[in-house]
Design a protein around this motif. Sequence first.
Motif, PDB file in Angstrom:
ATOM      1  N   ALA A   1       0.825  -1.216   0.000  1.00 13.11           N
ATOM      2  CA  ALA A   1       0.000   0.000   0.000  1.00 13.11           C
ATOM      3  C   ALA A   1       0.852   1.255   0.000  1.00 13.11           C
ATOM      4  O   ALA A   1       0.393   2.318  -0.387  1.00 13.11           O
ATOM      5  N   GLU A   2       2.102   1.132   0.455  1.00 12.95           N
ATOM      6  CA  GLU A   2       2.940   2.324   0.571  1.00 12.95           C
ATOM      7  C   GLU A   2       3.626   2.665  -0.751  1.00 12.95           C
ATOM      8  O   GLU A   2       4.282   3.691  -0.869  1.00 12.95           O
ATOM      9  N   SER A   3       3.488   1.790  -1.744  1.00 10.70           N
ATOM     10  CA  SER A   3       4.164   2.004  -3.015  1.00 10.70           C
ATOM     11  C   SER A   3       3.715   3.301  -3.669  1.00 10.70           C
ATOM     12  O   SER A   3       2.604   3.768  -3.459  1.00 10.70           O
ATOM     13  N   TYR A   4       4.601   3.867  -4.475  1.00 10.80           N
ATOM     14  CA  TYR A   4       4.208   5.091  -5.201  1.00 10.80           C
ATOM     15  C   TYR A   4       3.252   4.743  -6.334  1.00 10.80           C
ATOM     16  O   TYR A   4       2.564   5.600  -6.850  1.00 10.80           O
ATOM     17  N   ASN A   5       3.224   3.479  -6.687  1.00 15.27           N
ATOM     18  CA  ASN A   5       2.348   3.024  -7.758  1.00 15.27           C
ATOM     19  C   ASN A   5       1.762   1.683  -7.318  1.00 15.27           C
ATOM     20  O   ASN A   5       2.145   0.637  -7.802  1.00 15.27           O
ATOM     21  N   PRO A   6       0.855   1.714  -6.327  1.00 13.83           N
ATOM     22  CA  PRO A   6       0.365   0.449  -5.774  1.00 13.83           C
ATOM     23  C   PRO A   6      -0.678  -0.188  -6.682  1.00 13.83           C
ATOM     24  O   PRO A   6      -1.221   0.477  -7.563  1.00 13.83           O
TER      25      PRO A   6
ATOM     26  N   THR B   1       6.449  12.110  -8.035  1.00 14.69           N
ATOM     27  CA  THR B   1       6.281  11.765  -6.623  1.00 14.69           C
ATOM     28  C   THR B   1       6.820  12.895  -5.756  1.00 14.69           C
ATOM     29  O   THR B   1       8.000  13.219  -5.837  1.00 14.69           O
ATOM     30  N   PRO B   2       5.968  13.489  -4.942  1.00 12.41           N
ATOM     31  CA  PRO B   2       6.446  14.602  -4.121  1.00 12.41           C
ATOM     32  C   PRO B   2       7.146  14.088  -2.875  1.00 12.41           C
ATOM     33  O   PRO B   2       7.107  12.895  -2.571  1.00 12.41           O
TER      34      PRO B   2
ATOM     35  N   ILE C   1       5.725   6.113  -1.164  1.00 15.74           N
ATOM     36  CA  ILE C   1       5.375   7.535  -1.201  1.00 15.74           C
ATOM     37  C   ILE C   1       6.141   8.303  -0.137  1.00 15.74           C
ATOM     38  O   ILE C   1       6.248   9.506  -0.198  1.00 15.74           O
ATOM     39  N   LYS C   2       6.682   7.589   0.832  1.00  9.75           N
ATOM     40  CA  LYS C   2       7.423   8.280   1.888  1.00  9.75           C
ATOM     41  C   LYS C   2       8.867   8.547   1.474  1.00  9.75           C
ATOM     42  O   LYS C   2       9.492   9.453   1.982  1.00  9.75           O
TER      43      LYS C   2
END
Lengths: 797, 565
Positions: free
Chosen positions: A362-367, A404-405, B184-185
């Motif tokens: 779930a933490e992926s930038y592209n899940p 991705t910020p 995302i982190k």
Amino acid sequence: MSTAKVATASTTLKRKTAQDAAPVAETAEELIDLFVDAPLSEEEDEEGSDNSSSSADEEEQDGGVEENGERETDEVEKESDDEDEDGESDDSSEYSDLGEEDSSNEEESETEDGTAEEKPEKGLSKKRSSEKTAADISPASPVAGPSKPAAETDVHAVRADPAEYDIDSSDEEDLRNTIGNVPMEWYNDYPHLGYDWEGKKILKPAKGDELDRFLKRMDDPEFWKTVHDKSTGQDVVLSNEDVDLIMRLQQGKLTGQGDPYEPYEDVFSGEVMKTSLVTRPPHKRSFIPSLLEKEKVGKLVHAIKMGWIKPWKPQTDSTEEPEPQFYALWEKEKTEDPQSKSARARERNATKAPKMKLPGHAESYNPPPEYLLTDEEKKKRLEQDPEDRTLDFVPRSYPSMRLTPSWMPLARERLDRCLDLYLCPRKTVLKVHVNPEDLIPKLPKPKDLMPFPTVQAIIYRGHTGIVRGISVHPDGQFFASGGDDSTIRIWEVSTGRCFKTFTAPDKVVSVAWCPKADVCLLAAACGNDLLFFNPEIGDKLVCSNTDRLLGELDLSVAPTGGIASFLDVNDAERAVGLRLKLRHTKKVTSISWHGKGDYFSTVAGDSGGQVVLHQLSRLRSQTPFKKLTLVQKALFHPLKPFFFVCTQRSVRIYDLSKNLLKKVLQPSCSTVSSIAIHPKGDNVLVGSYDSRLCWFDLDSSVKPYQTLRHHNNGVRQVVFHNRYPLFASCSDDGSVIISHGMVYNDLNEFPLIVPVKQLKGHIKDGESGLAVLDCQFHPHQPWIFSAGADKTIRLFV
Amino acid sequence: MGKMKKKFASGIATQYISRSQAVKRLQISLKDFRRLCILKGVYPNEPKNKKRANKGSTAVKTFYFMKDIQFLAHEPIIQKFRDFKVFVKKLKKAVVYKNPLTAQRLRRNKPVYKLDHIVKERYPAFVDAIRDLDDCLSMCFLFATLPKSRSTPERIIRMCRRLTVEFMHYVIAAKALRKVFVSIKGIYYQADIQGQTVTWIVPHAVPSYQPADVDFKIMLTFTDFYVTMLGFVNFNLYTQLNLSYPPKIAAEDDVNRADDRELVTAEENFRERISAMNQSLMTAVGTVEEEPQMDQFPAATETEASAVEQARQEFEKVKKLAALFAGKKFYLNREVPREPLVFIIRACGGECSWDRNTAFGATFDENDSAVSYQIVDRPIEKKNQLINRYYLQPQWVFDSINAREVLPIEPYLPGQKLPPHLSPFVDATGYQPSRETVILPPITERVPDIGMDEGEENVSDSDEDDASSDEESPVSNKSKDGKKEESSKPEMVVKRGAPKRVDQKHSEMVQNAEEKRMAILAMPKKRRHLYEQIMHSKKQQQKEVRKLTEKRKVIEGGGSGKKKV
């Protein structure tokens, strides 16, 4: 010229002054030159004409000097040789060179002015030589001094002035303007620049425009060394010497004047004179070392020794800390460099901090898209407390890596980790890795423990209120029930038919058949009364026998005024089936018969109360346990003359034959609700409102042999089966749980308790929170009846 | 009769000390105590019996081991703290009394403390330090991106940057990288250093600002220690790998290239080139270490044999990973996050370069014919592509490393919707998402109730529940029937009876479930609690898996529907 020659030969000093005087005269000339445009010009002319003869003399002299230029320089050389032995020679030759140069320059200008011009130049050089001793020469003075154009323009004016020596002072600077040291800007708005020695205005020279300036720059080869003199307003062309001097100054060289190797004169000599100049003897302290100093030095030496004073280390930047130096810290192995005992102990007892949790998909930038939250989930997440959230971030998907910020709460997360590391108390918790299936005890299969009730067979409907109590007739054909609708109903078990309905004056709390086989008598607790019915069902003989037995009772001898008194019934009531009333002073909550059917006990009181023992045949009542209040239930032992009284927290067993308290069972639960005694009489089951069942073995201990938590809510009733090794419990959670409770004859063997069936069917009454209020086994079938708050009675077979 | 024993004079009461007592005992302020605890790695402990540790009181307190506090009392840094306090007082006085010379002298002699001995004390063996490297690295990488401010001095930031770059150089040289994950982190990296698994997170390289709600003072104390620790760890790692420390670039002449020298000083040039990570480092002594080979072990038992075989396979895989991009040349486009890609490509044996004008350290040009892959993060037109190379999106590199093989390029071509990037840290027990690309609309449809169209596969998940409901069903049906009878009179119809089919399997299952339920009822309290906890967590997991599966189904259904349209 011969005269000049003589003069030079005799006294150099004199000659020098004479030569020095020349430039001063020249300056005087220049002063006068300044009045070129002034109205005084005529006067000047006049003067010029007046002084023509003298100037001519001078001219002659000058011409002589000029002619003997070379010779003169030689003389100078000689002179210098006289003055100082060797050091001067270079300079003088330099001078001679300059002189030659000058002369060559002058030759060019001679075409215009003849000899007149040359003199000032010479004079200047001479003047300088006179100033040799002076260490410092301001560059301004030579610049300001000779001005060629001025000389060019007003040659004869110079000649004309006879008073030139009067105002002259060779030491002073060449000053024509007398305004003193004031800023020249003050004269910006005036036509004049200041005042001359005679107090006359010095007028500003005409100023050409830019074009003139430009043309001058283009045409004049000497423009580059022309400077503007503010005090006179004139443009001054610097001579080559001046330029040279300036360049030397700029380059930090010697100015070429003065002797760089002058002998050192030791004025205050270090040599000790043999004879003192003064007669005073020296003071004592001058040759005794100072004590104060000694003390001070001693302190410093001590500080150095002690390491308090350290040599000052040069630092480039005082605030900058030096870069840390890294080296082989773990060079020695652990074995080579043993720790102290305490350090080892600390290491052994240390609780290592757990590592950070690793990220999931779930933490992926592209899940994968299923990990993204829907709007509903997002809304739900917002409503949750931050502690309850499973993820501390909202999963997001970015189409490409560059979009991705940065994750803003990352620093916060690191801080939390830091806080955990140094503030959170640590504790070692052993984690059990166990297969949950292994935890389940291996019990005999319920199938092997048959028979027991498994399915619901009949629902008895008819009551219009909560059914509070049921009681099965000892022969098993009928059962009675009573409830909040103030009726007592007699049902046939097998058909489900309601045979009879008796209406009671109040809510019926409990019903109980008389266990005696030859009577058909039903007791029902209803308000303060205990009502005895003869329902007249079953064997007619038994019914008539019952009536006969009751008829034999002599109510007149019955005692009155106690806690309970037997009352006769009227005809109307008798016609309905009521045979006898037992009126208590308090509300009756429960009844229980002795096995022989003569004695029975009631509990009277609003919320638990007193136990009252009755004997039907003699119509007697007594309260043997007056001190016991808050009694929940009372029960006779099936075989022995024991009496069980349940208070809220304990079960007291009285031996009626010996009139003593035999035992107090401690079920360790808050409120006891019900009690049942095993038909063999050695085991007791106690149910409580805190959803526990306690199995007591009367032979062993007053503590429960086993505490069973089968129910999720308060237990209302527990019963043993008379024939089968079964017991049942009903509870407010709406279920009746049948358990196999085998008691062995061998005293060494523990009873076997296995829950075998959970019977559900009753619907919980939302208002009162009640579900199943009573349950009773069939006397000789493995069946169970249950009375529920849903106004039904159910039979499970 | 023996002597009366005093209460709380032995046992737990003497083993623990509360925080306030500890502060009093050490004679330092709470602030200094905290700092000391951070530096020395002392943490509070939960006593086995709180009441006894608290000498009979039940007040909530934090407890430390008495031994730990005694140990702290011997720390020379405490004296430095006191010195610093004196220094501040003196300096203040000098400033107030306007003695600039004194102030300057004091400033010059500002007390400083070193943490070298603490590093050695906390980590007596080098392996201990590596084991504890996770937090250290994450913190240093975070600080390396922070802007300079009052709370984050430039010295620390510079050191963090220097040390992290050195560490990455080590990972490249040792080929120790195992897993990468773009979250995302930030970007997670996992490396295998001397048999220890080290995981750290690096924030995305975008200019970050300092968050206002974070107290950097505490983090700064941690970082102070971590910087020292990482420095020594780097030194040791470099020495073990036979690299010279501080790092030097192997190809010297390449360093002093003329084109860059005009703009920067030699020192800056060197620093930039080091942090570009594009050139290998100089070895201290010119020896080449042999590649370790795995020996054949005779296995005694079957399980042992399988373990050995597994270890062998793992070894082979790692070896393959270390040379995954060997001999391949990568060209990184301008928009691609350069540092992470250079790091991971080089750690897997590849070479890379970029536009010479964007950053230092480029080694070859875009037109180099030997370039095999060009990493682009923008759609690029076919006509602008060179024919002799593959154009790929950066995720391909990350996914390839996690898969430990060079993945097919098709899904990663520029402009394509990428397949999901999955976490390599998740084990294979829970929900396994598909690796296929799903072209999908944003999901806003309501996920249908789980269990409605679950089908057969989920029955096994919760046989208990099913069993109970099945078991109940006859009862409830009956009650329903009864109600019907009450409410409306049914028509009297005689229907032809049908033989009731009994599903033997089903009934058996139901019976088993019932038996199990009854057995659970008979469990003792303690065990039942444990059992319920285990089952609860299991159920939660199953629920999560079911939820995700359902969502996926909905998405795929919606997706395919859209595709058809």
